[in-house]
Design an enzyme around this catalytic site. Structure first.
Site, short mmCIF file in Angstrom:
data_model
loop_
_atom_site.label_atom_id
_atom_site.label_comp_id
_atom_site.label_asym_id
_atom_site.label_seq_id
_atom_site.Cartn_x
_atom_site.Cartn_y
_atom_site.Cartn_z
NE ARG A 1 -3.92 -2.39 0.04
CZ ARG A 1 -3.51 -3.68 -0.17
NH1 ARG A 1 -2.42 -3.84 -0.90
NH2 ARG A 1 -4.86 -4.39 -0.33
CB CYS B 1 21.04 27.11 13.63
SG CYS B 1 19.27 28.38 14.09
CB CYS C 1 0.48 15.24 31.21
SG CYS C 1 2.36 13.94 31.60
CB CYS D 1 19.61 31.40 16.72
SG CYS D 1 19.62 29.37 18.00
CB CYS E 1 15.08 29.74 16.34
SG CYS E 1 16.70 29.24 15.25
#
Length: 250
Positions: free
Chosen positions: A11, A246, A186, A243, A173
């Site tokens: 599939r 990066c 949670c 940043c 970022c």
């Protein structure tokens, strides 16, 4: 692919954007999943079912009764077992052809960098900012695509951070380390059970597109879900030139 694989993944093979070449890429790929909880469980299920060759699952926790409401790889008889061992056994039943490497530890430093460098894609299914930032730094350093997800209460989010792309943002970022982002869990705030399945499945979909080299990913976008009202929003994520991870002077 052998005849059994051709049948099992037929599939996918019927889909022109995937085809035999894309499925072959999945069979030869390696994905690192950090966290075997609410997000990691559905992510791992679909990656294994889709034929990803090697799954490395990392988590240092054991299965607790409160996990069973949403962490769908684990069973009641798994309570007290390491989550990674419970996940490995369940995934083997789903697809014995996928190699599952279970690491019961909290990856950090060189060990984290080594696992990220060995992976073709990383799925951040963790639940705390310290781990997310450590994963992000490793992914930027190794130029490994990162699929990040989060879910709390009725709110979920997914983003892809791909340092291979020019001007691509990173997780830092969006959520600068040491910034004002509130850390919620949670265990204190609660989480709607199907929400983790929805977000984790989207993470799996993004990872599969990256591995099969097809489609448009969420790179440069943040996808937000309000599951209580069942409303989706997509927000553009620009790269921060300044940043610390990066940016140009990183």
């Amino acid at each position: 692919m052998n005849d059994q694989q051709l049948l099992r993944y037929s599939r996918h093979i019927l889909l022109d954007p995937i085809g035999i070449e894309g499925q072959d890429r999945l069979l030869g790929s390696r994905a690192l999943i950090v966290g075997a909880g609410g997000l990691g469980c559905p992510s791992a299920l679909y990656l294994a079912a889709a034929g990803v060759g090697t799954l490395v699952i990392v988590d240092d926790d054991e299965v607790d009764m409160t996990n069973l409401q949403r962490q769908i790889l684990h069973r009641e008889q798994s309570v007290g077992r390491a989550k990674v061992d419970s996940a490995r056994d369940a995934l083997h039943d789903i697809n014995p052809g996928t190699e599952v490497i279970a690491l019961k530890q909290r990856l950090a430093g060189d060990a984290l960098l080594e696992q990220v460098a060995a992976a073709d894609v990383v799925l951040d299914c963790s639940d705390n900012f310290a781990t997310r930032h450590a994963i992000n730094r490793a992914c930027v350093a190794t130029r490994t695509p990162l699929v990040s997800g989060a879910a709390i209460r009725f709110d979920g989010q997914v983003a892809v951070f791909d340092s291979r792309e020019p001007n691509a943002p990173c997780y830092h970022c969006l959520f600068p380390e040491g910034g004002e982002s509130e850390e919620v869990r949670c265990a204190v705030m609660g989480v709607f059970a199907p929400l983790t399945g929805i977000i984790g499945t989207v993470q799996a979909a993004e990872a599969l597109k990256i591995l099969a080299q097809t489609g448009r990913t969420l790179a440069g976008r943040l996808l937000l879900l309000d599951a209580l009202g069942m409303e989706w929003r997509s927000i553009a994520l620009p790269r921060d030139p300044g940043c610390a991870v990066c940016g140009e002077g990183a």
